[in-house]
Design a protein around this motif. Structure first.
Motif, short mmCIF file in Angstrom:
data_model
loop_
_atom_site.label_atom_id
_atom_site.label_comp_id
_atom_site.label_asym_id
_atom_site.label_seq_id
_atom_site.Cartn_x
_atom_site.Cartn_y
_atom_site.Cartn_z
N LEU A 81 -57.85 32.20 -9.14
CA LEU A 81 -58.40 33.48 -8.69
C LEU A 81 -57.73 33.99 -7.42
CD1 LEU A 81 -62.18 32.74 -9.28
CD2 LEU A 81 -60.55 33.84 -10.82
N TRP A 82 -57.24 33.07 -6.61
CA TRP A 82 -56.57 33.43 -5.36
C TRP A 82 -55.45 32.43 -5.10
CZ3 TRP A 82 -56.85 30.24 -0.92
CH2 TRP A 82 -57.74 29.16 -1.03
N GLU A 83 -54.54 32.82 -4.23
CA GLU A 83 -53.42 31.94 -3.93
C GLU A 83 -53.13 31.95 -2.43
OE1 GLU A 83 -50.37 33.70 -6.34
OE2 GLU A 83 -49.71 35.02 -4.73
N TRP A 84 -52.53 30.87 -1.97
CA TRP A 84 -52.09 30.80 -0.57
C TRP A 84 -50.62 30.44 -0.55
CZ3 TRP A 84 -50.49 26.08 1.60
CH2 TRP A 84 -50.80 24.94 0.86
N ARG A 85 -49.92 30.96 0.44
CA ARG A 85 -48.48 30.74 0.59
C ARG A 85 -48.15 30.46 2.05
NH1 ARG A 85 -45.28 32.86 -3.70
NH2 ARG A 85 -46.59 33.79 -5.29
N VAL A 86 -47.16 29.63 2.26
CA VAL A 86 -46.63 29.40 3.60
C VAL A 86 -45.18 29.86 3.56
CG1 VAL A 86 -46.14 27.74 5.42
CG2 VAL A 86 -48.16 27.43 3.96
N ASP A 87 -44.85 30.83 4.39
CA ASP A 87 -43.50 31.42 4.43
C ASP A 87 -43.06 31.86 3.03
OD1 ASP A 87 -43.51 30.91 7.14
OD2 ASP A 87 -42.34 29.07 6.97
N GLY A 88 -43.99 32.38 2.25
CA GLY A 88 -43.69 32.88 0.91
C GLY A 88 -43.65 31.82 -0.17
N VAL A 89 -43.83 30.55 0.19
CA VAL A 89 -43.77 29.45 -0.77
C VAL A 89 -45.19 29.14 -1.26
CG1 VAL A 89 -43.07 27.06 -1.16
CG2 VAL A 89 -41.74 28.51 0.40
N LEU A 90 -45.42 29.37 -2.56
CA LEU A 90 -46.74 29.17 -3.14
C LEU A 90 -47.21 27.74 -2.94
CD1 LEU A 90 -49.05 30.34 -4.88
CD2 LEU A 90 -47.79 29.60 -6.89
N GLU A 91 -48.38 27.59 -2.32
CA GLU A 91 -48.99 26.29 -2.03
C GLU A 91 -48.03 25.34 -1.32
OE1 GLU A 91 -50.83 24.78 -5.59
OE2 GLU A 91 -52.14 26.52 -5.76
N HIS B 62 -46.87 20.00 5.46
CA HIS B 62 -45.58 19.64 4.87
C HIS B 62 -45.24 20.60 3.73
CE1 HIS B 62 -46.55 15.93 6.92
NE2 HIS B 62 -45.33 15.49 6.69
N PHE B 63 -43.96 20.73 3.48
CA PHE B 63 -43.47 21.44 2.30
C PHE B 63 -43.05 20.38 1.29
CE2 PHE B 63 -42.93 24.74 5.45
CZ PHE B 63 -43.31 25.88 4.77
N TRP B 64 -43.49 20.53 0.07
CA TRP B 64 -43.12 19.61 -1.00
C TRP B 64 -41.88 20.18 -1.68
CZ3 TRP B 64 -43.99 14.85 -2.51
CH2 TRP B 64 -43.62 14.48 -3.80
N HIS C 225 -44.61 30.14 11.46
CA HIS C 225 -44.79 30.10 10.00
C HIS C 225 -45.92 31.06 9.64
CE1 HIS C 225 -42.13 26.67 9.40
NE2 HIS C 225 -42.62 26.22 10.53
N THR C 226 -45.73 31.79 8.56
CA THR C 226 -46.73 32.75 8.11
C THR C 226 -47.52 32.16 6.95
OG1 THR C 226 -45.33 34.59 8.76
CG2 THR C 226 -47.08 35.06 7.17
N ILE C 227 -48.83 32.19 7.09
CA ILE C 227 -49.74 31.75 6.03
C ILE C 227 -50.38 33.00 5.45
CG2 ILE C 227 -51.81 30.43 5.48
CD1 ILE C 227 -51.07 28.62 7.87
N ALA C 228 -50.18 33.22 4.15
CA ALA C 228 -50.70 34.41 3.49
C ALA C 228 -51.63 34.00 2.35
CB ALA C 228 -49.55 35.25 2.95
N VAL C 229 -52.66 34.79 2.14
CA VAL C 229 -53.63 34.57 1.08
C VAL C 229 -53.83 35.88 0.35
CG1 VAL C 229 -56.04 34.00 0.57
CG2 VAL C 229 -54.83 32.74 2.34
#
Length: 166
Positions: A79-89, A121-123, A142-146
């Motif tokens: 239903l919703w998503e979060w991204r860090v620097d444009g990277v999904l989850e 961390h980034f996987w 770092h940008t966190i977007a939802v």
């Protein structure tokens, strides 16, 4: 400090809810375009500055600004998503997501709040040696977007915040 929401098997979207059939019926009277505009999304973190590799509590709040129930159609079961620097989850690993449409339902004036913990961390699906690896976020901003996963990417309700990693 906010505590992460513990999810149970019957709470797969991160919200404790019971089916309200009256709300579901009334929300169908509000067109999807209006429902998308009625729901606001805000994101914040418990701090602004983090040490490298330190977990980040991402506080997300969704609010229906209308006094009537709304149902926001989504393109997938997420239903919703979060991204860090444009990277999904925060991962480049391919994820299986049920592409069946769903809807995010709200009662009139309802707010939904969830705290999600990102481990800082980034996987990476393939590291330098070709094996999966986890890298702490680099020092800097770092940008966190939802956002909601609505059918109209350009009109997805969402918000972003910035943290600094040292």
């Amino acid at each position: 400090m906010p505590q992460p929401h513990a999810r149970s098997d019957d709470d797969r979207f991160g919200f404790d809810e019971t089916t309200n059939y009256l709300t579901r019926a009334l929300s169908r009277l509000v067109p999807g375009w209006l429902a998308r505009r009625a729901v606001t999304v805000s994101v914040d973190t418990s701090k602004r500055v983090y040490r490298r590799g330190e977990p980040v509590d991402i506080v997300v709040e969704f609010e229906n600004r209308l006094p009537v129930p709304v149902s926001v159609p989504t393109v997938e079961r997420r239903l919703w998503e979060w991204r860090v620097d444009g990277v999904l989850e925060a991962t480049d690993e391919p994820r299986y997501v049920d592409r069946s449409p769903a809807s995010f339902e709200f009662r009139g004036g309802e707010r939904k709040r969830i705290v999600h913990r990102w481990n800082g961390h980034f996987w990476r699906a393939e590291g330098l040696d070709g094996l999966p690896t986890s890298e702490p976020a680099a020092a800097g901003e770092h940008t966190i977007a939802v956002s909601l996963t609505t059918t109209e990417p350009g009109e997805r309700p969402g918000d972003a915040t910035t943290i600094t990693v040292r």
